[in-house]
Design an enzyme around this catalytic site. Structure first.
Site, PDB file in Angstrom:
ATOM      1  N   LEU A 138       0.865  -1.170   0.000  1.00 18.33           N
ATOM      2  CA  LEU A 138       0.000   0.000   0.000  1.00 18.33           C
ATOM      3  C   LEU A 138       0.906   1.226   0.000  1.00 18.33           C
ATOM      4  O   LEU A 138       1.998   1.201   0.573  1.00 18.33           O
ATOM      5  CB  LEU A 138      -0.889   0.033   1.251  1.00 18.33           C
ATOM      6  CG  LEU A 138      -1.971  -1.045   1.388  1.00 18.33           C
ATOM      7  CD1 LEU A 138      -2.682  -0.903   2.728  1.00 18.33           C
ATOM      8  CD2 LEU A 138      -2.972  -0.973   0.242  1.00 18.33           C
ATOM      9  N   ASP A 139       0.459   2.301  -0.631  1.00 18.72           N
ATOM     10  CA  ASP A 139       1.223   3.542  -0.594  1.00 18.72           C
ATOM     11  C   ASP A 139       1.402   3.996   0.852  1.00 18.72           C
ATOM     12  O   ASP A 139       0.581   3.673   1.730  1.00 18.72           O
ATOM     13  CB  ASP A 139       0.493   4.651  -1.362  1.00 18.72           C
ATOM     14  CG  ASP A 139       0.414   4.369  -2.846  1.00 18.72           C
ATOM     15  OD1 ASP A 139       1.230   3.587  -3.355  1.00 18.72           O
ATOM     16  OD2 ASP A 139      -0.488   4.938  -3.498  1.00 18.72           O
ATOM     17  N   LYS A 140       2.438   4.748   1.102  1.00 20.52           N
ATOM     18  CA  LYS A 140       2.709   5.257   2.446  1.00 20.52           C
ATOM     19  C   LYS A 140       1.469   5.896   3.065  1.00 20.52           C
ATOM     20  O   LYS A 140       1.138   5.646   4.234  1.00 20.52           O
ATOM     21  CB  LYS A 140       3.850   6.278   2.399  1.00 20.52           C
ATOM     22  CG  LYS A 140       4.099   6.991   3.712  1.00 20.52           C
ATOM     23  CD  LYS A 140       5.151   8.086   3.558  1.00 20.52           C
ATOM     24  CE  LYS A 140       5.315   8.884   4.846  1.00 20.52           C
ATOM     25  NZ  LYS A 140       6.291   9.984   4.706  1.00 20.52           N
ATOM     26  N   ARG A 239      -6.448   6.267  -7.664  1.00 22.06           N
ATOM     27  CA  ARG A 239      -6.141   7.700  -7.687  1.00 22.06           C
ATOM     28  C   ARG A 239      -6.111   8.232  -9.120  1.00 22.06           C
ATOM     29  O   ARG A 239      -6.647   9.309  -9.414  1.00 22.06           O
ATOM     30  CB  ARG A 239      -4.809   7.940  -6.980  1.00 22.06           C
ATOM     31  CG  ARG A 239      -4.836   7.521  -5.516  1.00 22.06           C
ATOM     32  CD  ARG A 239      -3.454   7.359  -4.931  1.00 22.06           C
ATOM     33  NE  ARG A 239      -2.749   8.636  -4.860  1.00 22.06           N
ATOM     34  CZ  ARG A 239      -1.468   8.753  -4.500  1.00 22.06           C
ATOM     35  NH1 ARG A 239      -0.754   7.667  -4.186  1.00 22.06           N
ATOM     36  NH2 ARG A 239      -0.900   9.941  -4.462  1.00 22.06           N
TER      37      ARG A 239
END
Length: 309
Positions: A138-140, A239
């Site tokens: 997962l992205d930060k 996104r």
């Protein structure tokens, strides 16, 4: 002792500088990637290159690292929200702001550091010493549920499910605008942005198939709370797709509006559910991570603004 990494470039990655490519693929700094290229530790199709070399489509990129050049990953007693655990897998609710694995310049405080401590070092070794147990990321600044492997057998089984998209991940997002449809599908290929190579974009020239299904959970005037399910797993897919249809994720620093003022650090995106088959026992499993406090605060702010209109 050497640690070898081999990558095969995708068509949409053609034209990316080798130092930028390696920084993204290996989780290292761009300067460290340049150093590796300069010292001959990187070869493309068995030939040495310069740091400004641009990769082609389907290049074979090999990186040799001395073990002492690789980050030493230490176990750290960090807060860890464990959703489920057995001898083969561990499912956690990753906090927003926590990086998944160490990288040059960011060796501590990651999910891997926390997992090494919690699992007493018992994690799959397939991804090497920097990313033990990590099957997907997962992205930060994306919170929520994710799974890690404690054994190589479990890692291979989970990786196969992630690759075939039989493991289903469901996300919650707060986006800009009032989406008129109750549900819909965004089917648009995603590849590297033609001008900003750090970003992804919808591109019909070199993009790879990407499909996102969304449904509306609640409307707040100028904002909409949605649920997203992915048929594919491209980088930044939700996104990019939501920005593409004119409904960028709230507080998204890369693809959203620059003047968002919501009480959250990073994008209002949360990995809510994970459905998979246990890679060893074959049991069908479902996991959930409730909306974190900051995501709830965004919903409350959107509701307050809607009521004041």
């Amino acid at each position: 002792m050497m640690d070898k990494h081999v990558f095969k470039s995708e068509p949409e990655e053609a034209g990316i500088r080798i130092d930028i490519y390696l920084a993204a693929k290996m989780g290292i700094s761009r300067s460290f990637a340049q150093q590796l290229v300069k010292t001959g530790e990187v070869v493309i199709n068995d030939k040495s290159v310069k740091p400004n070399h641009k990769i082609g489509s389907q290049d074979i990129i090999a990186v040799q690292l001395e073990v002492q050049d690789v980050l030493t990953v230490e176990a750290e007693a960090l807060p860890l929200d464990v959703v489920y655990e057995d001898k083969d897998i561990i499912v956690v609710n990753k906090a927003r702001g926590m990086v998944v694995h160490p990288a040059a310049g960011n060796p501590n405080g990651t999910l891997v550091n926390a997992l090494l401590y919690h699992c007493r070092g018992e994690l799959s070794g397939i991804n090497g010493i920097i990313r033990p147990g990590i099957v997907h990321r997962l992205d930060k600044d994306t919170s929520g549920v994710m799974v890690a492997a404690k054994t190589d057998e479990a890692h291979r089984g989970l990786a196969a499910q992630i690759k075939s998209h039989t493991a289903c991940r469901t996300y919650w997002a707060l986006v800009h605008g009032n989406i008129s449809e109750e549900r819909g599908t965004v089917e648009a290929p995603i590849g590297r942005h033609p001008k900003d190579r750090i970003k992804m974009a919808v591109t019909f020239k070199h993009g790879r198939e990407a499909v996102t299904h969304f449904s509306v959970l609640k409307r707040y005037g100028e904002y909409t709370w949605i649920e997203c399910k992915l048929e594919t797993g491209r980088t930044h897919q939700i996104r990019v797709h939501m920005a593409y249809i004119g409904h960028p994720v709230v507080n998204d620093p890369l693809y959203g509006y620059k003047k968002d003022r919501f009480p959250i650090s990073g994008q209002a995106l949360h990995s809510h559910c994970l459905d998979l088959v246990h890679p060893v026992t074959g049991t069908v499993m479902h996991f959930e991570a409730p909306a974190p406090t900051d995501f709830k605060a965004c919903l409350q702010q959107a509701a307050a603004q809607s009521n004041n209109e």
